[in-house]
Scaffold this motif. Sequence first.
Motif, mmCIF file in Angstrom:
data_model
loop_
_atom_site.group_PDB
_atom_site.id
_atom_site.type_symbol
_atom_site.label_atom_id
_atom_site.label_comp_id
_atom_site.label_asym_id
_atom_site.label_seq_id
_atom_site.Cartn_x
_atom_site.Cartn_y
_atom_site.Cartn_z
ATOM 1 N N ALA A 14 0.849 -1.196 0.000
ATOM 2 C CA ALA A 14 0.000 0.000 0.000
ATOM 3 C C ALA A 14 0.879 1.238 0.000
ATOM 4 N N TYR A 15 0.417 2.267 -0.729
ATOM 5 C CA TYR A 15 1.041 3.596 -0.666
ATOM 6 C C TYR A 15 0.071 4.446 0.140
ATOM 7 N N GLY A 16 0.434 4.752 1.368
ATOM 8 C CA GLY A 16 -0.523 5.424 2.242
ATOM 9 C C GLY A 16 -1.735 4.529 2.409
ATOM 10 N N GLU A 19 -4.087 0.673 -1.594
ATOM 11 C CA GLU A 19 -3.387 -0.588 -1.824
ATOM 12 C C GLU A 19 -3.151 -0.770 -3.324
ATOM 13 N N ALA A 20 -1.874 -1.028 -3.699
ATOM 14 C CA ALA A 20 -1.522 -1.183 -5.111
ATOM 15 C C ALA A 20 -1.352 -2.649 -5.489
ATOM 16 N N LEU A 21 -1.127 -3.507 -4.503
ATOM 17 C CA LEU A 21 -0.960 -4.947 -4.749
ATOM 18 C C LEU A 21 -1.783 -5.681 -3.699
ATOM 19 N N GLY A 38 1.527 -7.121 -17.838
ATOM 20 C CA GLY A 38 0.342 -6.380 -17.422
ATOM 21 C C GLY A 38 0.438 -4.944 -17.876
ATOM 22 N N PRO A 39 -0.694 -4.251 -17.887
ATOM 23 C CA PRO A 39 -0.698 -2.881 -18.407
ATOM 24 C C PRO A 39 -0.010 -1.886 -17.467
ATOM 25 N N ASN A 40 0.158 -0.676 -17.949
ATOM 26 C CA ASN A 40 0.648 0.445 -17.149
ATOM 27 C C ASN A 40 -0.101 0.557 -15.842
ATOM 28 N N GLY A 41 0.641 0.705 -14.751
ATOM 29 C CA GLY A 41 -0.022 0.968 -13.474
ATOM 30 C C GLY A 41 -0.609 -0.261 -12.805
ATOM 31 N N ALA A 42 -0.357 -1.468 -13.353
ATOM 32 C CA ALA A 42 -0.933 -2.690 -12.768
ATOM 33 C C ALA A 42 -0.288 -3.047 -11.433
ATOM 34 N N GLY A 43 0.943 -2.562 -11.215
ATOM 35 C CA GLY A 43 1.637 -2.861 -9.958
ATOM 36 C C GLY A 43 2.898 -3.688 -10.162
ATOM 37 N N LYS A 44 3.379 -3.766 -11.398
ATOM 38 C CA LYS A 44 4.535 -4.613 -11.697
ATOM 39 C C LYS A 44 5.801 -4.098 -10.993
ATOM 40 N N SER A 45 6.068 -2.795 -11.138
ATOM 41 C CA SER A 45 7.265 -2.246 -10.486
ATOM 42 C C SER A 45 7.123 -2.299 -8.971
ATOM 43 N N THR A 46 5.912 -2.071 -8.501
ATOM 44 C CA THR A 46 5.648 -2.145 -7.058
ATOM 45 C C THR A 46 6.038 -3.522 -6.528
ATOM 46 N N MET A 47 5.634 -4.566 -7.248
ATOM 47 C CA MET A 47 5.946 -5.928 -6.820
ATOM 48 C C MET A 47 7.448 -6.163 -6.792
ATOM 49 N N LEU A 55 11.060 -0.357 -1.630
ATOM 50 C CA LEU A 55 9.844 0.458 -1.765
ATOM 51 C C LEU A 55 10.139 1.893 -1.362
ATOM 52 N N PRO A 56 9.453 2.870 -1.976
ATOM 53 C CA PRO A 56 9.644 4.253 -1.532
ATOM 54 C C PRO A 56 9.118 4.433 -0.105
ATOM 55 N N ALA A 57 9.463 5.568 0.494
ATOM 56 C CA ALA A 57 9.159 5.779 1.915
ATOM 57 C C ALA A 57 7.667 5.663 2.233
ATOM 58 N N ASN A 58 6.811 6.009 1.275
ATOM 59 C CA ASN A 58 5.367 5.949 1.570
ATOM 60 C C ASN A 58 4.763 4.567 1.278
ATOM 61 N N GLY A 59 5.605 3.600 0.931
ATOM 62 C CA GLY A 59 5.110 2.253 0.627
ATOM 63 C C GLY A 59 5.264 1.317 1.815
ATOM 64 N N PRO A 89 16.922 -1.863 -12.552
ATOM 65 C CA PRO A 89 15.733 -1.014 -12.643
ATOM 66 C C PRO A 89 15.497 -0.502 -14.061
ATOM 67 N N GLU A 90 14.268 -0.080 -14.297
ATOM 68 C CA GLU A 90 13.877 0.481 -15.595
ATOM 69 C C GLU A 90 14.849 1.575 -16.050
ATOM 70 N N THR A 91 15.304 2.371 -15.077
ATOM 71 C CA THR A 91 16.149 3.533 -15.379
ATOM 72 C C THR A 91 17.605 3.162 -15.677
ATOM 73 N N ASP A 168 13.503 -5.085 -14.754
ATOM 74 C CA ASP A 168 12.301 -4.257 -14.882
ATOM 75 C C ASP A 168 12.282 -3.633 -16.275
ATOM 76 N N GLU A 169 11.393 -4.117 -17.123
ATOM 77 C CA GLU A 169 11.191 -3.587 -18.480
ATOM 78 C C GLU A 169 12.480 -3.469 -19.294
ATOM 79 N N PRO A 170 13.209 -4.583 -19.486
ATOM 80 C CA PRO A 170 14.461 -4.460 -20.262
ATOM 81 C C PRO A 170 14.250 -4.017 -21.705
ATOM 82 N N GLU A 200 7.533 -6.989 -17.694
ATOM 83 C CA GLU A 200 7.490 -6.435 -19.058
ATOM 84 C C GLU A 200 6.120 -5.936 -19.459
ATOM 85 N N GLN A 201 6.111 -4.864 -20.231
ATOM 86 C CA GLN A 201 4.887 -4.464 -20.931
ATOM 87 C C GLN A 201 4.849 -5.086 -22.320
ATOM 88 N N ASN A 202 6.041 -5.445 -22.839
ATOM 89 C CA ASN A 202 6.123 -6.107 -24.143
ATOM 90 C C ASN A 202 5.795 -7.587 -23.932
HETATM 91 P P1 ATP Z 1 4.385 0.940 -15.236
HETATM 92 O O1 ATP Z 1 4.637 -0.132 -16.197
HETATM 93 O O2 ATP Z 1 3.663 2.112 -15.793
HETATM 94 O O3 ATP Z 1 5.581 1.320 -14.391
HETATM 95 P P2 ATP Z 1 3.469 -0.777 -13.123
HETATM 96 O O4 ATP Z 1 2.647 -1.975 -13.483
HETATM 97 O O5 ATP Z 1 4.900 -1.027 -12.840
HETATM 98 O O6 ATP Z 1 3.294 0.335 -14.223
HETATM 99 P P3 ATP Z 1 3.400 0.548 -10.583
HETATM 100 O O7 ATP Z 1 4.401 1.561 -10.986
HETATM 101 O O8 ATP Z 1 3.825 -0.514 -9.658
HETATM 102 O O9 ATP Z 1 2.753 -0.131 -11.879
HETATM 103 O O10 ATP Z 1 2.132 1.323 -9.984
HETATM 104 C C1 ATP Z 1 1.018 0.642 -9.412
HETATM 105 C C2 ATP Z 1 0.070 1.677 -8.779
HETATM 106 O O11 ATP Z 1 0.683 2.247 -7.615
HETATM 107 C C3 ATP Z 1 -0.255 2.842 -9.694
HETATM 108 O O12 ATP Z 1 -1.606 3.197 -9.469
HETATM 109 C C4 ATP Z 1 0.669 3.952 -9.236
HETATM 110 O O13 ATP Z 1 0.131 5.219 -9.451
HETATM 111 C C5 ATP Z 1 0.783 3.665 -7.755
HETATM 112 N N1 ATP Z 1 2.090 4.080 -7.203
HETATM 113 C C6 ATP Z 1 3.311 3.670 -7.610
HETATM 114 N N2 ATP Z 1 4.285 4.243 -6.878
HETATM 115 C C7 ATP Z 1 3.660 5.042 -5.976
HETATM 116 C C8 ATP Z 1 4.128 5.896 -4.919
HETATM 117 N N3 ATP Z 1 5.421 6.030 -4.615
HETATM 118 N N4 ATP Z 1 3.177 6.570 -4.209
HETATM 119 C C9 ATP Z 1 1.860 6.430 -4.475
HETATM 120 N N5 ATP Z 1 1.371 5.629 -5.437
HETATM 121 C C10 ATP Z 1 2.251 4.942 -6.183
#
Ligand code: ATP
Length: 244
Positions: A14-16, A19-21, A38-47, A55-59, A89-91, A168-170, A200-202
Amino acid sequence: MSTPILEVTDLHVAYGKVEALHGANLTVHPGQIVTVIGPNGAGKSTMMNAIAGALPANGAMRGSVRLDGHDMAGVAIESRVARGMCLVPETRELFATMSVEDNLQLGSYRRYRARERGHMDQLDEVYRLFPRLKERRKQDAGTLSGGERQMLAVGRALMAKPKLLMLDEPSLGLAPLIVKEIFHIIVGLKATGVGILLVEQNARAALQAADHAYVLETGDIAMEGPAAQLANDPKVIDTYLGLT
Ligand code: ATP
């Protein structure tokens, strides 16, 4: 089957208050490529970040992450790296004004500090896997092409001799032919016994390379199975393979 190199059980992040996952389960065995698509924002990077302890400080997370049978609860990111976990990482995070070889050497810095024997033997192995990096070893990382930078990021991670390599997204930002080349190399890494978690998104490239796959949609594992089986699933074809 072998002990999993990675076992994730009921992982929530959860971010605050959001819940993202929502309770993901995932397993990677040695010498296996497991992909999460999975699509953009699905939670792949979060996982991926939760598994790496990055995880970032708010996770905040709950659930368990086991590396080679050991619970990672309370284990700091550096100690996870020391125990064999490595995240690209992606970057990519290369040092642009340092040479290819210096960037690679930094990848074995922890092993050097720990006075591990043969910490530089891995350099020959990385050059064997990526002959292009050997050709360009004196060149500044900042002058490499996108594909070569990705090779360098993966090569640097391999310098740490990981048991689990997380990518992450090579394919991000790379031309189709280069993606093909990078994925060919990733498949070749299986022979070294490393377990690979590929986000991957691909979806097309990822499902071709992987042994097992998970589809993540808005924080839930929506589907799971052998990658070849998912690649032939009508819903996956419709949603993720139709346009790529
Ligand atoms: P992408 O491929 O676009 O990176 P993703 O599948 O990796 O997408 P995440 O980056 O894990 O998805 O994001 C999952 C959800 O968590 C999104 O709704 C995103 O806005 C949210 N999220 C990610 N990082 C944070 C954060 N530091 N604080 C708050 N919400 C976040």
